[in-house]
Design a protein around this motif. Structure first.
Motif, PDB file in Angstrom:
ATOM      1  N   VAL A 134       0.853  -1.178   0.000  1.00 49.26           N
ATOM      2  CA  VAL A 134       0.000   0.000   0.000  1.00 49.26           C
ATOM      3  C   VAL A 134       0.891   1.231   0.000  1.00 49.26           C
ATOM      4  O   VAL A 134       1.631   1.470   0.961  1.00 49.26           O
ATOM      5  N   CYS A 135       0.856   2.003  -1.077  1.00 47.04           N
ATOM      6  CA  CYS A 135       1.580   3.265  -1.131  1.00 47.04           C
ATOM      7  C   CYS A 135       0.652   4.381  -0.669  1.00 47.04           C
ATOM      8  O   CYS A 135      -0.491   4.487  -1.129  1.00 47.04           O
ATOM      9  N   ILE A 136       1.144   5.202   0.241  1.00 47.22           N
ATOM     10  CA  ILE A 136       0.336   6.256   0.855  1.00 47.22           C
ATOM     11  C   ILE A 136       0.921   7.602   0.453  1.00 47.22           C
ATOM     12  O   ILE A 136       2.053   7.927   0.829  1.00 47.22           O
ATOM     13  N   LEU A 137       0.187   8.364  -0.327  1.00 49.48           N
ATOM     14  CA  LEU A 137       0.615   9.713  -0.693  1.00 49.48           C
ATOM     15  C   LEU A 137       0.030  10.672   0.329  1.00 49.48           C
ATOM     16  O   LEU A 137      -1.183  10.910   0.350  1.00 49.48           O
ATOM     17  N   ASP A 138       0.915  11.213   1.189  1.00 50.81           N
ATOM     18  CA  ASP A 138       0.395  12.000   2.302  1.00 50.81           C
ATOM     19  C   ASP A 138       1.471  12.932   2.841  1.00 50.81           C
ATOM     20  O   ASP A 138       2.418  13.270   2.134  1.00 50.81           O
ATOM     21  N   SER A 139       1.327  13.310   4.113  1.00 51.73           N
ATOM     22  CA  SER A 139       2.177  14.334   4.730  1.00 51.73           C
ATOM     23  C   SER A 139       3.389  13.765   5.442  1.00 51.73           C
ATOM     24  O   SER A 139       4.087  14.491   6.156  1.00 51.73           O
ATOM     25  N   GLY A 140       3.664  12.473   5.272  1.00 43.26           N
ATOM     26  CA  GLY A 140       4.778  11.842   5.955  1.00 43.26           C
ATOM     27  C   GLY A 140       4.313  10.924   7.055  1.00 43.26           C
ATOM     28  O   GLY A 140       3.113  10.685   7.235  1.00 43.26           O
ATOM     29  N   CYS A 141       5.252  10.403   7.821  1.00 41.10           N
ATOM     30  CA  CYS A 141       4.916   9.500   8.919  1.00 41.10           C
ATOM     31  C   CYS A 141       6.019   9.546   9.958  1.00 41.10           C
ATOM     32  O   CYS A 141       7.213   9.481   9.632  1.00 41.10           O
ATOM     33  N   ASN A 142       5.637   9.644  11.222  1.00 40.47           N
ATOM     34  CA  ASN A 142       6.594   9.718  12.331  1.00 40.47           C
ATOM     35  C   ASN A 142       6.881   8.367  12.975  1.00 40.47           C
ATOM     36  O   ASN A 142       7.535   8.307  14.015  1.00 40.47           O
ATOM     37  N   THR A 149       8.820   3.118   5.927  1.00 39.26           N
ATOM     38  CA  THR A 149       9.816   3.644   5.010  1.00 39.26           C
ATOM     39  C   THR A 149       9.140   4.271   3.796  1.00 39.26           C
ATOM     40  O   THR A 149       7.932   4.112   3.591  1.00 39.26           O
ATOM     41  N   GLY A 150       9.927   4.957   2.982  1.00 42.12           N
ATOM     42  CA  GLY A 150       9.393   5.578   1.784  1.00 42.12           C
ATOM     43  C   GLY A 150      10.304   6.671   1.285  1.00 42.12           C
ATOM     44  O   GLY A 150      11.523   6.595   1.440  1.00 42.12           O
ATOM     45  N   TRP A 151       9.702   7.722   0.701  1.00 43.71           N
ATOM     46  CA  TRP A 151      10.494   8.787   0.112  1.00 43.71           C
ATOM     47  C   TRP A 151       9.814  10.127   0.304  1.00 43.71           C
ATOM     48  O   TRP A 151       8.591  10.230   0.211  1.00 43.71           O
ATOM     49  N   ASN A 152      10.617  11.144   0.579  1.00 45.02           N
ATOM     50  CA  ASN A 152      10.142  12.509   0.742  1.00 45.02           C
ATOM     51  C   ASN A 152      10.363  13.249  -0.574  1.00 45.02           C
ATOM     52  O   ASN A 152      11.491  13.602  -0.923  1.00 45.02           O
ATOM     53  N   TYR A 153       9.279  13.492  -1.317  1.00 50.75           N
ATOM     54  CA  TYR A 153       9.376  14.130  -2.626  1.00 50.75           C
ATOM     55  C   TYR A 153       9.534  15.636  -2.526  1.00 50.75           C
ATOM     56  O   TYR A 153       9.841  16.299  -3.518  1.00 50.75           O
ATOM     57  N   LEU A 154       9.355  16.196  -1.353  1.00 57.01           N
ATOM     58  CA  LEU A 154       9.542  17.628  -1.165  1.00 57.01           C
ATOM     59  C   LEU A 154      11.012  17.978  -0.970  1.00 57.01           C
ATOM     60  O   LEU A 154      11.480  19.028  -1.413  1.00 57.01           O
ATOM     61  N   GLU A 155      11.745  17.074  -0.307  1.00 55.43           N
ATOM     62  CA  GLU A 155      13.142  17.335   0.004  1.00 55.43           C
ATOM     63  C   GLU A 155      14.100  16.424  -0.750  1.00 55.43           C
ATOM     64  O   GLU A 155      15.315  16.628  -0.701  1.00 55.43           O
ATOM     65  N   GLY A 156      13.566  15.406  -1.433  1.00 48.19           N
ATOM     66  CA  GLY A 156      14.435  14.469  -2.124  1.00 48.19           C
ATOM     67  C   GLY A 156      15.266  13.638  -1.173  1.00 48.19           C
ATOM     68  O   GLY A 156      16.473  13.436  -1.379  1.00 48.19           O
ATOM     69  N   SER A 205       9.479  12.955   8.166  1.00 47.33           N
ATOM     70  CA  SER A 205       8.885  13.697   9.283  1.00 47.33           C
ATOM     71  C   SER A 205       7.528  14.272   8.916  1.00 47.33           C
ATOM     72  O   SER A 205       7.369  14.925   7.877  1.00 47.33           O
ATOM     73  N   ASP A 206       6.555  14.040   9.786  1.00 52.86           N
ATOM     74  CA  ASP A 206       5.170  14.448   9.554  1.00 52.86           C
ATOM     75  C   ASP A 206       4.836  15.611  10.474  1.00 52.86           C
ATOM     76  O   ASP A 206       4.626  15.428  11.668  1.00 52.86           O
ATOM     77  N   GLY A 244       0.831  15.329  11.416  1.00 56.57           N
ATOM     78  CA  GLY A 244       0.334  14.091  12.014  1.00 56.57           C
ATOM     79  C   GLY A 244      -0.705  13.395  11.165  1.00 56.57           C
ATOM     80  O   GLY A 244      -1.157  12.302  11.517  1.00 56.57           O
ATOM     81  N   HIS A 245      -1.095  13.988  10.055  1.00 55.53           N
ATOM     82  CA  HIS A 245      -2.153  13.422   9.222  1.00 55.53           C
ATOM     83  C   HIS A 245      -1.726  12.088   8.626  1.00 55.53           C
ATOM     84  O   HIS A 245      -2.420  11.079   8.750  1.00 55.53           O
ATOM     85  N   GLY A 246      -0.584  12.075   7.958  1.00 58.40           N
ATOM     86  CA  GLY A 246      -0.105  10.839   7.352  1.00 58.40           C
ATOM     87  C   GLY A 246       0.176   9.760   8.383  1.00 58.40           C
ATOM     88  O   GLY A 246      -0.043   8.567   8.131  1.00 58.40           O
ATOM     89  N   THR A 247       0.653  10.180   9.550  1.00 58.68           N
ATOM     90  CA  THR A 247       0.905   9.226  10.632  1.00 58.68           C
ATOM     91  C   THR A 247      -0.381   8.538  11.051  1.00 58.68           C
ATOM     92  O   THR A 247      -0.417   7.321  11.265  1.00 58.68           O
ATOM     93  N   GLY A 248      -1.470   9.317  11.147  1.00 61.50           N
ATOM     94  CA  GLY A 248      -2.763   8.736  11.499  1.00 61.50           C
ATOM     95  C   GLY A 248      -3.238   7.740  10.461  1.00 61.50           C
ATOM     96  O   GLY A 248      -3.785   6.683  10.806  1.00 61.50           O
ATOM     97  N   ILE A 249      -3.034   8.061   9.190  1.00 57.01           N
ATOM     98  CA  ILE A 249      -3.423   7.143   8.120  1.00 57.01           C
ATOM     99  C   ILE A 249      -2.656   5.833   8.265  1.00 57.01           C
ATOM    100  O   ILE A 249      -3.228   4.739   8.148  1.00 57.01           O
ATOM    101  N   CYS A 250      -1.356   5.930   8.520  1.00 53.79           N
ATOM    102  CA  CYS A 250      -0.535   4.729   8.679  1.00 53.79           C
ATOM    103  C   CYS A 250      -0.968   3.908   9.884  1.00 53.79           C
ATOM    104  O   CYS A 250      -0.978   2.671   9.838  1.00 53.79           O
TER     105      CYS A 250
END
Length: 264
Positions: free
Chosen positions: A38-46, A51-58, A63-64, A67-73
């Motif tokens: 499951v790939c989650i496109l969101d605000s990150g995860c704490n 694992t994954g990739w930060n497309y904003l910073e490369g 870091s979330d 907390g939105h993406g963390t809640g989804i996870c």
């Protein structure tokens, strides 16, 4: 070109939307040895184990800040503990964020080509159509990815009757939720966006927050469990599974508030 992107977390939820039947019915899992990703496109995860990739910073720093993406996870880990979760961080903040379309588009293509996603979880909406983003969604669907996105909450930016994307595209299962009354029965609310293509409904509550965001991972988890038990099924079979799993709510049979019913 930039679009206003809204992550739904604090407003109430509604029902799960399917704007139209998925066009290409292709195999989702190749064999019984496959792992459901499951790939989650969101605000990150704490959470350290995601694992994954930060497309904003490369970078691989996820870091979330909201907390939105963390809640989804957390919901996905609870409901689908055997799934492989990959966070693709595409934005920061809580809501009303601006994100370059290219960031999201690249994450979608990578979810297919690099991470071999079976399910794409997108708990957010855009206010406007985007041809290039739609092409990326079509690419994922044509490669057998089940795509689920938030159908939206009623607000000044998205009044009743508004189209929200990517949920409005035919390749996407748009998801929202239904509030539950004191007896645990699903109830509708005027604070939820409605639509003529509601497919099923689902509970999207999370801790002390409510929003269509949190209905998406619950349905994604249900799909993940089904894929683990039924490798090689088609997208059409997954849609039938959701329809059959739903418990009738609202008017008997299909209705515009709850679709085919409520998924526990």
């Amino acid at each position: 070109m930039k679009h206003k992107l809204k992550i739904f977390s604090k407003l109430p939820l509604i029902a799960l939307y399917l704007m139209s039947a998925i066009g290409a019915y292709t195999p989702v899992l190749a064999d019984s040895e496959s792992q459901v990703t499951v790939c989650i496109l969101d605000s990150g995860c704490n959470m350290e184990d995601i694992t994954g990739w930060n497309y904003l910073e490369g970078s691989d720093i996820l870091s979330d800040n909201s907390g939105h993406g963390t809640g989804i996870c957390e919901i996905l880990l609870e409901k689908a503990p055997d799934a492989n979760l990959v966070m693709l961080k595409c934005f920061d903040g809580e809501s009303e964020n601006q994100t370059d379309d290219n960031t999201i588009i690249q994450a979608i293509y990578d979810s297919v080509d690099k991470y071999h996603a079976d399910i794409l979880n997108m708990s957010w909406t855009l206010n406007r159509d985007s041809n290039l983003l739609h092409e990326a969604i079509q690419y994922a669907s044509e490669n057998g990815v089940l795509i689920l996105a938030a159908a939206g909450n009623l607000s000044f930016q998205t009044p009743s009757g508004s189209q929200v994307y990517p949920a409005a595209w035919e390749e996407v299962i748009g998801v929202a939720g239904a509030d539950l009354d004191e007896n645990g029965n699903p109830i509708s609310s005027l604070w939820y966006l409605g639509g003529e293509a509601v497919y099923v409904s689902a509970n999207g509550s999370y801790e002390d927050q409510k929003g269509s965001s949190y209905a998406v991972p619950r349905v994604s988890a249900a799909v993940a469990g089904y894929l683990l038990e039924n490798p090689g099924v088609t997208q059409e079979k997954v849609l039938d599974y959701l329809k059959n799993k739903a418990v009738d709510a609202g008017d008997k049979g299909y209705d515009l508030q709850f679709g085919w019913g409520y998924i526990e």
